[in-house]
Design a protein around this motif. Sequence first.
Motif, PDB file in Angstrom:
ATOM      1  N   ALA A 264     -93.041 -43.038 -51.218  1.00 46.97           N
ATOM      2  CA  ALA A 264     -92.213 -42.107 -50.453  1.00 46.97           C
ATOM      3  C   ALA A 264     -92.803 -41.753 -49.098  1.00 46.97           C
ATOM      4  O   ALA A 264     -92.165 -41.036 -48.316  1.00 46.97           O
ATOM      5  N   LEU A 265     -93.999 -42.233 -48.792  1.00 51.46           N
ATOM      6  CA  LEU A 265     -94.585 -41.966 -47.486  1.00 51.46           C
ATOM      7  C   LEU A 265     -93.703 -42.546 -46.387  1.00 51.46           C
ATOM      8  O   LEU A 265     -93.039 -43.561 -46.587  1.00 51.46           O
ATOM      9  N   PRO A 266     -93.689 -41.931 -45.212  1.00 48.86           N
ATOM     10  CA  PRO A 266     -92.786 -42.384 -44.140  1.00 48.86           C
ATOM     11  C   PRO A 266     -93.247 -43.682 -43.495  1.00 48.86           C
ATOM     12  O   PRO A 266     -94.318 -44.209 -43.786  1.00 48.86           O
ATOM     13  N   THR A 267     -92.419 -44.188 -42.607  1.00 48.97           N
ATOM     14  CA  THR A 267     -92.752 -45.392 -41.850  1.00 48.97           C
ATOM     15  C   THR A 267     -94.006 -45.153 -41.015  1.00 48.97           C
ATOM     16  O   THR A 267     -94.142 -44.128 -40.354  1.00 48.97           O
ATOM     17  N   ALA A 268     -94.931 -46.097 -41.055  1.00 48.24           N
ATOM     18  CA  ALA A 268     -96.193 -45.956 -40.324  1.00 48.24           C
ATOM     19  C   ALA A 268     -95.964 -46.006 -38.818  1.00 48.24           C
ATOM     20  O   ALA A 268     -95.139 -46.775 -38.322  1.00 48.24           O
ATOM     21  N   GLN A 269     -96.731 -45.194 -38.085  1.00 46.43           N
ATOM     22  CA  GLN A 269     -96.572 -45.131 -36.632  1.00 46.43           C
ATOM     23  C   GLN A 269     -96.947 -46.427 -35.938  1.00 46.43           C
ATOM     24  O   GLN A 269     -96.459 -46.715 -34.848  1.00 46.43           O
ATOM     25  N   ASN A 270     -97.809 -47.248 -36.564  1.00 49.65           N
ATOM     26  CA  ASN A 270     -98.190 -48.485 -35.888  1.00 49.65           C
ATOM     27  C   ASN A 270     -97.047 -49.492 -35.806  1.00 49.65           C
ATOM     28  O   ASN A 270     -97.137 -50.481 -35.081  1.00 49.65           O
ATOM     29  N   MET A 271     -95.941 -49.230 -36.511  1.00 50.04           N
ATOM     30  CA  MET A 271     -94.759 -50.078 -36.323  1.00 50.04           C
ATOM     31  C   MET A 271     -94.250 -49.950 -34.888  1.00 50.04           C
ATOM     32  O   MET A 271     -93.742 -50.914 -34.305  1.00 50.04           O
ATOM     33  N   TYR A 272     -94.414 -48.754 -34.320  1.00 51.12           N
ATOM     34  CA  TYR A 272     -93.991 -48.567 -32.926  1.00 51.12           C
ATOM     35  C   TYR A 272     -94.909 -49.347 -31.981  1.00 51.12           C
ATOM     36  O   TYR A 272     -94.459 -49.870 -30.962  1.00 51.12           O
ATOM     37  N   THR A 273     -96.181 -49.427 -32.345  1.00 53.09           N
ATOM     38  CA  THR A 273     -97.107 -50.223 -31.541  1.00 53.09           C
ATOM     39  C   THR A 273     -96.669 -51.677 -31.500  1.00 53.09           C
ATOM     40  O   THR A 273     -96.641 -52.313 -30.448  1.00 53.09           O
ATOM     41  N   TYR A 274     -96.325 -52.232 -32.660  1.00 55.39           N
ATOM     42  CA  TYR A 274     -95.918 -53.634 -32.720  1.00 55.39           C
ATOM     43  C   TYR A 274     -94.596 -53.854 -31.983  1.00 55.39           C
ATOM     44  O   TYR A 274     -94.420 -54.849 -31.272  1.00 55.39           O
ATOM     45  N   ALA A 275     -93.662 -52.920 -32.171  1.00 54.05           N
ATOM     46  CA  ALA A 275     -92.364 -53.048 -31.496  1.00 54.05           C
ATOM     47  C   ALA A 275     -92.538 -53.027 -29.984  1.00 54.05           C
ATOM     48  O   ALA A 275     -91.921 -53.824 -29.261  1.00 54.05           O
ATOM     49  N   SER A 276     -93.391 -52.121 -29.494  1.00 53.16           N
ATOM     50  CA  SER A 276     -93.631 -52.027 -28.055  1.00 53.16           C
ATOM     51  C   SER A 276     -94.362 -53.258 -27.538  1.00 53.16           C
ATOM     52  O   SER A 276     -94.055 -53.774 -26.457  1.00 53.16           O
ATOM     53  N   ARG A 277     -95.336 -53.725 -28.311  1.00 51.50           N
ATOM     54  CA  ARG A 277     -96.136 -54.873 -27.872  1.00 51.50           C
ATOM     55  C   ARG A 277     -95.263 -56.120 -27.700  1.00 51.50           C
ATOM     56  O   ARG A 277     -95.447 -56.897 -26.755  1.00 51.50           O
ATOM     57  N   TYR A 278     -94.290 -56.311 -28.589  1.00 54.15           N
ATOM     58  CA  TYR A 278     -93.470 -57.513 -28.537  1.00 54.15           C
ATOM     59  C   TYR A 278     -92.066 -57.256 -27.992  1.00 54.15           C
ATOM     60  O   TYR A 278     -91.234 -58.164 -27.956  1.00 54.15           O
ATOM     61  N   GLY A 279     -91.794 -56.013 -27.570  1.00 51.85           N
ATOM     62  CA  GLY A 279     -90.499 -55.704 -26.977  1.00 51.85           C
ATOM     63  C   GLY A 279     -89.335 -55.888 -27.924  1.00 51.85           C
ATOM     64  O   GLY A 279     -88.284 -56.416 -27.546  1.00 51.85           O
ATOM     65  N   VAL A 280     -89.493 -55.437 -29.164  1.00 53.52           N
ATOM     66  CA  VAL A 280     -88.460 -55.623 -30.182  1.00 53.52           C
ATOM     67  C   VAL A 280     -88.005 -54.271 -30.723  1.00 53.52           C
ATOM     68  O   VAL A 280     -88.790 -53.531 -31.330  1.00 53.52           O
ATOM     69  N   ALA A 281     -86.752 -53.896 -30.487  1.00 53.06           N
ATOM     70  CA  ALA A 281     -86.115 -52.730 -31.109  1.00 53.06           C
ATOM     71  C   ALA A 281     -86.980 -51.479 -31.043  1.00 53.06           C
ATOM     72  O   ALA A 281     -87.126 -50.750 -32.029  1.00 53.06           O
ATOM     73  N   THR A 282     -87.541 -51.189 -29.874  1.00 57.00           N
ATOM     74  CA  THR A 282     -88.425 -50.030 -29.758  1.00 57.00           C
ATOM     75  C   THR A 282     -87.704 -48.711 -30.036  1.00 57.00           C
ATOM     76  O   THR A 282     -88.274 -47.807 -30.643  1.00 57.00           O
ATOM     77  N   GLY A 283     -86.453 -48.603 -29.584  1.00 56.19           N
ATOM     78  CA  GLY A 283     -85.697 -47.384 -29.837  1.00 56.19           C
ATOM     79  C   GLY A 283     -85.456 -47.160 -31.314  1.00 56.19           C
ATOM     80  O   GLY A 283     -85.625 -46.047 -31.833  1.00 56.19           O
ATOM     81  N   MET A 284     -85.066 -48.209 -32.023  1.00 58.15           N
ATOM     82  CA  MET A 284     -84.826 -48.114 -33.456  1.00 58.15           C
ATOM     83  C   MET A 284     -86.095 -47.706 -34.192  1.00 58.15           C
ATOM     84  O   MET A 284     -86.074 -46.815 -35.056  1.00 58.15           O
ATOM     85  N   VAL A 285     -87.211 -48.327 -33.844  1.00 56.10           N
ATOM     86  CA  VAL A 285     -88.466 -48.055 -34.535  1.00 56.10           C
ATOM     87  C   VAL A 285     -88.931 -46.631 -34.259  1.00 56.10           C
ATOM     88  O   VAL A 285     -89.352 -45.912 -35.179  1.00 56.10           O
ATOM     89  N   ARG A 286     -88.848 -46.189 -33.009  1.00 58.67           N
ATOM     90  CA  ARG A 286     -89.265 -44.822 -32.656  1.00 58.67           C
ATOM     91  C   ARG A 286     -88.476 -43.806 -33.474  1.00 58.67           C
ATOM     92  O   ARG A 286     -89.047 -42.873 -34.051  1.00 58.67           O
ATOM     93  N   GLU A 287     -87.176 -43.973 -33.553  1.00 63.08           N
ATOM     94  CA  GLU A 287     -86.344 -43.017 -34.266  1.00 63.08           C
ATOM     95  C   GLU A 287     -86.560 -43.102 -35.774  1.00 63.08           C
ATOM     96  O   GLU A 287     -86.538 -42.079 -36.472  1.00 63.08           O
ATOM     97  N   ALA A 288     -86.781 -44.308 -36.279  1.00 60.95           N
ATOM     98  CA  ALA A 288     -87.015 -44.473 -37.715  1.00 60.95           C
ATOM     99  C   ALA A 288     -88.323 -43.797 -38.132  1.00 60.95           C
ATOM    100  O   ALA A 288     -88.392 -43.173 -39.197  1.00 60.95           O
ATOM    101  N   VAL A 289     -89.348 -43.927 -37.306  1.00 61.81           N
ATOM    102  CA  VAL A 289     -90.627 -43.274 -37.602  1.00 61.81           C
ATOM    103  C   VAL A 289     -90.445 -41.756 -37.656  1.00 61.81           C
ATOM    104  O   VAL A 289     -90.900 -41.087 -38.591  1.00 61.81           O
ATOM    105  N   LEU A 290     -89.769 -41.211 -36.664  1.00 63.79           N
ATOM    106  CA  LEU A 290     -89.583 -39.766 -36.603  1.00 63.79           C
ATOM    107  C   LEU A 290     -88.743 -39.239 -37.772  1.00 63.79           C
ATOM    108  O   LEU A 290     -89.125 -38.290 -38.456  1.00 63.79           O
ATOM    109  N   LEU A 291     -87.587 -39.851 -37.983  1.00 61.54           N
ATOM    110  CA  LEU A 291     -86.678 -39.355 -39.018  1.00 61.54           C
ATOM    111  C   LEU A 291     -87.252 -39.541 -40.420  1.00 61.54           C
ATOM    112  O   LEU A 291     -87.074 -38.675 -41.283  1.00 61.54           O
ATOM    113  N   SER A 292     -87.934 -40.654 -40.655  1.00 61.56           N
ATOM    114  CA  SER A 292     -88.520 -40.859 -41.979  1.00 61.56           C
ATOM    115  C   SER A 292     -89.661 -39.874 -42.225  1.00 61.56           C
ATOM    116  O   SER A 292     -89.862 -39.407 -43.353  1.00 61.56           O
TER     117      SER A 292
END
Length: 308
Positions: A264-292
């Motif tokens: 039940a732990l939320p989405t890890a913040q380092n997913m945003y690091t990977y999304a930003s590094r590769y330019g993939v769905a950064t908005g989706m990942v940022r919001e998913a991390v926060l809401l989860s």
Amino acid sequence: MGGVITGFGVIASIIAAGYVLGRRDALGANGREVLTRLAFSVATPALLFTILSGSDPSALFSAPLAVTALSMAVVAALFALVALVRRWGARTAGMGALCSSYVNAGNLGIPIASYVLGDAALVAPVLLLQQLVVTPVAVTLLDAGSRREGGRLGVLTVVTAPLRNPIAVAALSGVAVAVTGITVPDPLMQPFELVGSMSVPAVLLALGISLHGSPVPGRGPERRHVLLAVALKSLVQPAAAWAIGSWLFHLDGELLFAVVVLAALPTAQNMYTYASRYGVATGMVREAVLLSTIATFPVLVGIALMHG
């Protein structure tokens, strides 16, 4: 429950500090990018090496970890399936699958394991699974996808991709040290520990900076992606862990409770690091991390109440 409150308080305060930095433009136009690159290229690899070099590789062969792995696979596959049907794109499907399944076992999992489950070591196998198996595979695929966009992708490029990725190299190096039983002298390990301690704050600050000027989470153009990822992460994954643990592996009591709490732990913040590094769905990942992260608190309270 004190560990849950403490963990969430730490995360929220650092993200808020990042937001203030972004609002004041204290780090300049490229502040977020610099923090992201710092975390990806230096701090996170140092943290992974520190954690994995002192881990127990035999923890990978346990029933609770098998439950965790299967529950992660279930929700990741569900997101990928919906993305395939909806034609959201392969790279978005990959990041969404990670957001739906990759738990925050580090800066939130450790205090929760300590104060709610009574044993911080319970989170170590999850960290090992994610950093040894999931992270190298994920970043290799993301790296391969980014290279494919720039031209033809050869077999040698795919095979050697982990050797060019600092996160994969750090994870594999840490496990090699753990498996061989080599003791790294303190003067050599301390720089890794010091640099690695920057990883989580850098990621959280970058996340906070990105919030300035961003739309309200869950209302942007990728809201369907975000809401699906959050629902899978916060509700479906712990439910899947309970079903798999109790029905397939016959876990019960405190062991089953621990598996469900960690799922039940939320989405890890380092997913945003990977999304930003590769330019993939950064908005989706940022919001998913926060809401989860927001959704996890009531979910954990509900799990604790049902456990009695």
